[in-house]
Design a protein around this motif. Sequence first.
Motif, PDB file in Angstrom:
ATOM      1  N   UNK A  89      -1.852  44.600 -30.427  1.00 61.56           N
ATOM      2  CA  UNK A  89      -2.523  43.356 -30.032  1.00 61.56           C
ATOM      3  C   UNK A  89      -1.852  42.138 -30.641  1.00 61.56           C
ATOM      4  N   UNK A  90      -1.494  42.262 -31.933  1.00 60.46           N
ATOM      5  CA  UNK A  90      -0.830  41.143 -32.623  1.00 60.46           C
ATOM      6  C   UNK A  90       0.517  40.832 -31.981  1.00 60.46           C
ATOM      7  N   UNK A  91       1.235  41.878 -31.556  1.00 59.02           N
ATOM      8  CA  UNK A  91       2.551  41.685 -30.930  1.00 59.02           C
ATOM      9  C   UNK A  91       2.418  41.000 -29.576  1.00 59.02           C
ATOM     10  N   UNK A  92       1.329  41.312 -28.853  1.00 62.48           N
ATOM     11  CA  UNK A  92       1.113  40.636 -27.565  1.00 62.48           C
ATOM     12  C   UNK A  92       0.889  39.142 -27.767  1.00 62.48           C
ATOM     13  N   UNK A 117       9.015  32.478 -42.148  1.00 61.29           N
ATOM     14  CA  UNK A 117       8.960  32.911 -40.740  1.00 61.29           C
ATOM     15  C   UNK A 117       9.863  34.127 -40.525  1.00 61.29           C
ATOM     16  N   UNK A 118      11.086  34.057 -41.066  1.00 59.76           N
ATOM     17  CA  UNK A 118      12.046  35.165 -40.886  1.00 59.76           C
ATOM     18  C   UNK A 118      11.463  36.454 -41.460  1.00 59.76           C
ATOM     19  N   UNK A 119      10.946  36.406 -42.689  1.00 60.73           N
ATOM     20  CA  UNK A 119      10.432  37.614 -43.347  1.00 60.73           C
ATOM     21  C   UNK A 119       9.182  38.128 -42.626  1.00 60.73           C
ATOM     22  N   UNK A 120       8.263  37.218 -42.292  1.00 62.50           N
ATOM     23  CA  UNK A 120       7.004  37.610 -41.632  1.00 62.50           C
ATOM     24  C   UNK A 120       7.282  38.290 -40.291  1.00 62.50           C
ATOM     25  N   UNK A 121       8.102  37.648 -39.460  1.00 62.89           N
ATOM     26  CA  UNK A 121       8.346  38.187 -38.116  1.00 62.89           C
ATOM     27  C   UNK A 121       9.157  39.486 -38.198  1.00 62.89           C
ATOM     28  N   UNK A 122      10.070  39.553 -39.156  1.00 62.15           N
ATOM     29  CA  UNK A 122      10.874  40.769 -39.321  1.00 62.15           C
ATOM     30  C   UNK A 122       9.986  41.955 -39.713  1.00 62.15           C
ATOM     31  N   UNK A 123       9.072  41.735 -40.653  1.00 64.78           N
ATOM     32  CA  UNK A 123       8.231  42.833 -41.143  1.00 64.78           C
ATOM     33  C   UNK A 123       7.078  43.121 -40.184  1.00 64.78           C
ATOM     34  N   UNK A 124       6.291  42.078 -39.860  1.00 65.65           N
ATOM     35  CA  UNK A 124       5.076  42.280 -39.053  1.00 65.65           C
ATOM     36  C   UNK A 124       5.397  42.394 -37.559  1.00 65.65           C
ATOM     37  N   UNK A 125       6.223  41.465 -37.048  1.00 62.65           N
ATOM     38  CA  UNK A 125       6.522  41.458 -35.614  1.00 62.65           C
ATOM     39  C   UNK A 125       7.458  42.575 -35.204  1.00 62.65           C
ATOM     40  N   UNK A 132       7.966  41.852 -26.721  1.00 64.19           N
ATOM     41  CA  UNK A 132       7.515  40.964 -27.795  1.00 64.19           C
ATOM     42  C   UNK A 132       8.079  41.364 -29.140  1.00 64.19           C
ATOM     43  N   UNK A 133       8.012  42.667 -29.446  1.00 64.80           N
ATOM     44  CA  UNK A 133       8.440  43.135 -30.773  1.00 64.80           C
ATOM     45  C   UNK A 133       9.952  43.142 -30.934  1.00 64.80           C
ATOM     46  N   UNK A 134      10.663  43.640 -29.909  1.00 69.98           N
ATOM     47  CA  UNK A 134      12.101  43.871 -30.074  1.00 69.98           C
ATOM     48  C   UNK A 134      12.951  42.663 -29.707  1.00 69.98           C
ATOM     49  N   UNK A 135      12.475  41.818 -28.783  1.00 72.86           N
ATOM     50  CA  UNK A 135      13.310  40.714 -28.292  1.00 72.86           C
ATOM     51  C   UNK A 135      12.778  39.340 -28.686  1.00 72.86           C
ATOM     52  N   UNK A 144       7.110  46.704 -33.595  1.00 71.68           N
ATOM     53  CA  UNK A 144       8.067  47.565 -32.898  1.00 71.68           C
ATOM     54  C   UNK A 144       7.621  49.020 -32.932  1.00 71.68           C
ATOM     55  N   UNK A 145       7.140  49.455 -34.092  1.00 75.18           N
ATOM     56  CA  UNK A 145       6.649  50.840 -34.216  1.00 75.18           C
ATOM     57  C   UNK A 145       5.475  51.070 -33.261  1.00 75.18           C
ATOM     58  N   UNK A 146       4.510  50.159 -33.265  1.00 71.03           N
ATOM     59  CA  UNK A 146       3.304  50.339 -32.441  1.00 71.03           C
ATOM     60  C   UNK A 146       3.641  50.298 -30.951  1.00 71.03           C
ATOM     61  N   UNK A 147       4.419  49.296 -30.539  1.00 66.65           N
ATOM     62  CA  UNK A 147       4.666  49.119 -29.098  1.00 66.65           C
ATOM     63  C   UNK A 147       5.609  50.183 -28.542  1.00 66.65           C
TER      64      UNK A 147
END
Length: 503
Positions: free
Chosen positions: A255-258, A448-456, A398-401, A461-464
């Motif tokens: 949901x967060x990735x969407x 932003x870089x660290x947050x999106x890399x870890x969470x996004x 969303x996650x990978x690109x 990426x794992x979830x989606x």
Amino acid sequence: MCFRSIFETLEKMETMLPQKQSEEAIVTSLNETESEVGVREEAEKELQDHSMFSIKSLLWHGGSVWDAWFSCASNQVAQVLLTLPYSFSQLGMLSGILLQIFYGIMGSWTAYLISVLYVEYRTRKEKENVSFKNHVIQWFEVLDGLLGPYWKAVGLAFNCTFLLFGSVIQLIACASNIYYINDHLDKRTWTYIFGACCATSVFIPSFHNYRIWSFLGLGMTTYTAWYMAIAALIHGQAENVTHTGPTKLVLYFTGATNILYTFGGHAVTVEIMHAMWKPQKFKYIYLLATLYVFTLTIPSAAAVYWAFGDELLNHSNAFSLLPKNRFRDAAVILMLIHQFITFGFASTPLYFVWEKVIGMHDTRSICLRALARLPVVIPIWFLAIIFPFFGPINSAVGALLVSFTVYIIPSTAHMLTYRKASARQNAAEKPPFFMPSWTAMYVFNAFIVVWVLVVGFGFGGWASMSNFIKQIDSFGLFAKCYQCKSPSPPAMAAAPPPHAHHH
């Protein structure tokens, strides 16, 4: 209204600029040659032509602050509006609203960084007397000019792949939505039909020419969003409704990735800026567009989730739960038209890249350019038929690109461009008034870089991807009619009608 007062202030600033300033010039050189004066006079004449009231300029040729705002707001939210209530059911009401605001602000900031880097690149090039008369500047060229060929390659790869799949998603969404009105044809057949319709976007030369489409697109999204909110409130809460989200980590991060995907629509920022008569005014337009988009996404998603609760976990398209009537049919048709417009937004930068590769970018003939662009539509069409999993493909993209294209790369590029004291001293754009120093900008960009890399990218990426693989195992590639009938494989909950499934 606060938007109006801000835009009026911008327009007043425009009138204060010297009369002789051309739409093409950001930097004014002290030693202009006669040929430069000629170009400036020609540009001035063109600018006067724009200001003359005519049907053509009214509908076809836009480049004002308002045009850019409509383009940004219209492009930011289309089909994803229908999947946000589903994301709320995965996240819960509070997380859903907070993450929208968080990613909306983060997306506006990175769009601001892209605009700053564009102005920096163009300023440097125009000091070297480079002309962009028949050339549309793109993001990978900005990276190349500021950071070198390796960054150009990375920017080009991520941007083109994201826009390619962005176009694919619009095509899949068209087939999914029309199935609500007419289920006599399967979704694959609808994809063939809409692929042919969307191919007509090759005739629209550039973002200058999206004036009327951006305006109409935003109107259509506004109708759909408020239809969803009002219809859900009129319907009231379903019997025995429950709101248990969030329950599972995999669902939470999907949901967060969407939502990360929702506010990551600024991969076309550079092309929209270049279509402006005065690109340096773009800075806060994306933020203003996002504030308007909040008025569409938050009430509609919250109202539908309030009405239907956990039932949405098995209905990733909000249309599938709202009562069938003429208002819903109107919303479906308007979303179809808007998806066609958004397809054009996503594919136009790909057309530009292809034109540059084959040497047709300077061609003035619309028909010749349209013919040259057609090969770009074929892989989009093909991918939409291979992967008809509208929901899962949204989250995977969303996650990978999106994570890299519009969050990590712009933030990192900004930090590297201004890493030296001399670059900061000569910067075309200084830090904004609300950022006290360059250090504060660096800290925020690094966050932003660290947050999106870890969470996004990491958790998202794992979830989606785990869900995307599940769809392929359940339905197979080239699925003829993805999620069309109620009985579905045990891996998936029954998802009556047609739309995307997203975890």
